[in-house]
Design a protein around this motif. Structure first.
Motif, PDB file in Angstrom:
ATOM      1  N   ASP A  38       0.812  -1.216   0.000  1.00  0.00           N
ATOM      2  CA  ASP A  38       0.000   0.000   0.000  1.00  0.00           C
ATOM      3  C   ASP A  38       0.844   1.264   0.000  1.00  0.00           C
ATOM      4  N   GLY A  39       2.139   1.142  -0.243  1.00  0.00           N
ATOM      5  CA  GLY A  39       3.001   2.306  -0.355  1.00  0.00           C
ATOM      6  C   GLY A  39       3.848   2.514   0.890  1.00  0.00           C
ATOM      7  N   PRO A  40       4.862   3.392   0.802  1.00  0.00           N
ATOM      8  CA  PRO A  40       5.766   3.634   1.932  1.00  0.00           C
ATOM      9  C   PRO A  40       5.031   4.157   3.160  1.00  0.00           C
ATOM     10  N   THR A  41       5.467   3.692   4.330  1.00  0.00           N
ATOM     11  CA  THR A  41       4.918   4.165   5.594  1.00  0.00           C
ATOM     12  C   THR A  41       6.073   4.586   6.503  1.00  0.00           C
ATOM     13  N   PRO A  42       5.885   5.619   7.341  1.00  0.00           N
ATOM     14  CA  PRO A  42       6.978   6.103   8.185  1.00  0.00           C
ATOM     15  C   PRO A  42       7.435   5.062   9.198  1.00  0.00           C
ATOM     16  N   LEU A  43       8.748   5.039   9.445  1.00  0.00           N
ATOM     17  CA  LEU A  43       9.330   4.246  10.529  1.00  0.00           C
ATOM     18  C   LEU A  43       9.742   5.220  11.626  1.00  0.00           C
TER      19      LEU A  43
END
Length: 288
Positions: free
Chosen positions: A31-36
């Motif tokens: 679903d696309g990049p997510t913050p770490l």
């Protein structure tokens, strides 16, 4: 955003911000990049470059505040995420640091700065880095970018003095440029060097299989209508991505480097210009 870099496993992406922050992203989600974790305040001024070590455990950042910093990278599945600083900032440059890159073995970090110098840092133990010898000098108008060859024995540097220098024994200076050179990239085999130039809209290719006798290839990558700001090879060395000040992103088939072919063009990739590009290790994803 000034720079992007994929971790070697392709699961983590680092981004550098004009506000002095560095951020990590989980990059392999459908679903696309997510913050770490939260953005990390890394430098007192803009962050111009980020680079992962070959093992993916360390991230280097370069700042407009004349310093380089090293960070411990959490795993992509670590709860909470977040970068942890490794020691104090690395000091020695007297101008903004534009670019950092690790050697292929991960033992050395090179930094290029506006003060016309390259500094090599021993980062075999990233918790206790130290400078190696004297700065490399020769450029005269500030350094913008650098790139290691895959054998780790050749370093290409470029800057506003319209030259590319190959640091080897002996050192070579590539001067087939009429405008400042903004970006350099080695293909993974070490046989080709790509150099992006402002104003003329060209990316030039050099055969550097013999570091003592680099040879320019007769057909540059021509098609951009604005200064070219970045160039990057796919991991298989068959494609070059180039981004320009007018926001256009181009892909070039260089499987036959003597006859490069324009493979695709995205005319409006970024309205404010394409400043940087990085391929994921599998070559299927491009971050800009």
């Amino acid at each position: 955003m000034r720079d992007v870099a994929f971790a070697p496993d392709g699961r983590t992406l680092a981004t550098a911000g004009h506000t002095g922050t560095v951020r990590l992203w989980r990059a392999d989600r459908a679903d696309g990049p997510t913050p770490l974790g939260e953005p990390r305040h890394a430098h007192d001024e803009a962050v111009w470059s980020v680079a992962f070590s070959p093992d993916g455990d360390t991230l280097a950042s370069a700042g407009y505040d004349d310093t380089v910093r090293l960070w411990k990278v959490p795993g992509p599945d670590a709860s909470g995420g977040g970068l942890r600083p490794l020691g104090e900032p690395l000091t020695g440059h007297t101008g903004a640091v534009w670019s950092v890159e690790f050697s292929p073995d991960g033992h050395t970090l090179a930094s290029a700065a506006q003060d016309d110098t390259v500094i090599l840092w021993n980062v075999a133990n990233p918790a206790y880095p130290h400078r190696i010898g004297e700065p490399l000098t020769g450029h005269t108008e500030g350094l913008w970018d650098l790139a290691y060859g895959p054998d780790g024995r050749t370093l290409a540097t470029t800057g506003a003095d319209r030259s590319v220098r190959l640091w080897h024994l002996p050192q070579n200076v590539l001067t087939d440029f009429t405008n400042p050179v903004t970006s350099v990239a080695h293909d993974p085999t070490g046989g080709l060097l790509a150099a992006a130039s402002t104003d003329d809209g060209l990316v030039r290719l050099w055969d550097v299989r013999r570091p003592g006798r680099p040879r320019p290839l007769p057909r540059p990558l021509a098609g951009h209508e604005a200064p070219v700001l970045t160039a990057a090879f796919t991991p298989d060395g068959q494609t070059v991505a180039s981004g320009a000040e007018d926001g256009a992103l181009r892909l070039w088939d260089v499987s036959d480097p003597a006859r490069p072919v324009a493979a695709a063009t995205l005319p409006d990739a970024h309205p404010g210009g394409v400043l940087t590009a990085a391929f994921a290790p599998d070559g299927r994803t491009l971050a800009t």
